[in-house]
Design a protein around this motif. Structure first.
Motif, PDB file in Angstrom:
ATOM      1  N   ASP A 126       0.769  -1.197   0.063  1.00 43.65           N
ATOM      2  CA  ASP A 126      -0.071  -0.029  -0.105  1.00 43.65           C
ATOM      3  C   ASP A 126       1.012   1.326   0.089  1.00 43.65           C
ATOM      4  O   ASP A 126       0.662   2.157  -0.729  1.00 43.65           O
ATOM      5  N   LEU A 165       2.913   1.539  -3.535  1.00 45.33           N
ATOM      6  CA  LEU A 165       2.021   1.980  -4.527  1.00 45.33           C
ATOM      7  C   LEU A 165       1.955   3.339  -4.804  1.00 45.33           C
ATOM      8  O   LEU A 165       1.728   4.106  -5.984  1.00 45.33           O
ATOM      9  N   THR A 166       2.332   4.418  -3.642  1.00 49.31           N
ATOM     10  CA  THR A 166       2.130   5.754  -3.872  1.00 49.31           C
ATOM     11  C   THR A 166       3.618   6.225  -3.679  1.00 49.31           C
ATOM     12  O   THR A 166       3.629   7.424  -3.727  1.00 49.31           O
ATOM     13  N   GLN A 190       6.866   1.769  -6.852  1.00 52.98           N
ATOM     14  CA  GLN A 190       5.730   1.210  -7.438  1.00 52.98           C
ATOM     15  C   GLN A 190       5.911  -0.248  -8.385  1.00 52.98           C
ATOM     16  O   GLN A 190       5.164  -1.230  -8.281  1.00 52.98           O
ATOM     17  N   TYR A 232      -6.455  -5.454  -5.229  1.00 62.43           N
ATOM     18  CA  TYR A 232      -5.479  -4.356  -5.705  1.00 62.43           C
ATOM     19  C   TYR A 232      -5.691  -4.343  -7.264  1.00 62.43           C
ATOM     20  O   TYR A 232      -5.107  -3.430  -7.809  1.00 62.43           O
ATOM     21  N   GLY A 263      -7.975  -2.823  -8.922  1.00 65.25           N
ATOM     22  CA  GLY A 263      -8.476  -1.273  -9.320  1.00 65.25           C
ATOM     23  C   GLY A 263      -7.134  -0.561  -9.553  1.00 65.25           C
ATOM     24  O   GLY A 263      -6.960   0.352 -10.299  1.00 65.25           O
ATOM     25  N   GLN A 264      -6.389  -0.540  -8.236  1.00 63.35           N
ATOM     26  CA  GLN A 264      -4.951   0.300  -8.388  1.00 63.35           C
ATOM     27  C   GLN A 264      -4.196  -0.358  -9.454  1.00 63.35           C
ATOM     28  O   GLN A 264      -3.412   0.607 -10.040  1.00 63.35           O
ATOM     29  N   LYS A 274      -5.253   1.414 -12.665  1.00 66.69           N
ATOM     30  CA  LYS A 274      -4.837   2.840 -12.618  1.00 66.69           C
ATOM     31  C   LYS A 274      -3.447   2.892 -13.228  1.00 66.69           C
ATOM     32  O   LYS A 274      -3.174   3.767 -13.823  1.00 66.69           O
ATOM     33  N   LEU A 275      -2.538   2.137 -12.885  1.00 65.86           N
ATOM     34  CA  LEU A 275      -1.067   2.143 -13.114  1.00 65.86           C
ATOM     35  C   LEU A 275      -0.885   1.927 -14.398  1.00 65.86           C
ATOM     36  O   LEU A 275      -0.010   2.309 -15.225  1.00 65.86           O
ATOM     37  N   ARG A 335      -0.954   5.011 -16.461  1.00 73.06           N
ATOM     38  CA  ARG A 335      -0.215   6.287 -16.117  1.00 73.06           C
ATOM     39  C   ARG A 335       1.082   6.366 -16.964  1.00 73.06           C
ATOM     40  O   ARG A 335       1.232   5.484 -17.882  1.00 73.06           O
TER      41      ARG A 335
END
Length: 144
Positions: A5, A8-9, A15, A32, A34-35, A38-39, A42
């Protein structure tokens, strides 16, 4: 998972470490997904983070329709990712059938991206053989 967690930020290297770790956890890290999606969107000039996120998303959620186009785009954008991508496609099997033309084109090249004119590296041949093995395995897997 608490460490992932936090990573990831973090910066891009954190990451990448987080997505690799989540991928190794497999379905246990499905929350995870969904996260990871999103990546995939990027901005990533070299494609390594997107490759890791795509591989992890496939490993944790079994998503192929989202992952395959991302891997194909990274394949084209950064030839240095091709061995790792071919290994993912090999694991995906028939689900990565759309990648077959890319794999066949790579195998048909007489000279690949890792042969440097005027350069010297004792790893060039080893890297090339690793790429060829990964592509052959991927082609076998995606062809059924």
């Amino acid at each position: 998972m608490a460490v992932y967690d936090r990573f990831l930020t973090g910066d891009v290297y954190e990451q990448r470490a987080a997505v690799d770790g989540l991928g190794r956890l497999g379905p246990q890290a499905a929350s995870y997904a969904g996260q990871l999606r999103k990546l995939l969107r990027r901005k990533d000039p070299h494609g390594w983070l997107r490759l890791g996120a795509a591989r992890a998303l496939w490993q944790v959620a079994g998503e192929t329709s989202t992952v395959t186009p991302v891997l194909e785009g990274v394949w084209d954008a950064n030839p240095h990712t091709r061995t790792a991508i071919a290994q993912v496609w090999s694991d995906m099997g028939l689900a990565a059938a759309s990648a077959r033309p890319l794999i066949e084109a790579e195998l048909s090249r007489v000279r690949r991206h890792n042969a440097v004119d005027g350069g010297y590296s004792s790893a060039q041949v080893v890297d090339d053989e690793r790429l060829l093995r990964a592509c052959r395995a991927a082609l076998t897997a995606v062809a059924g």
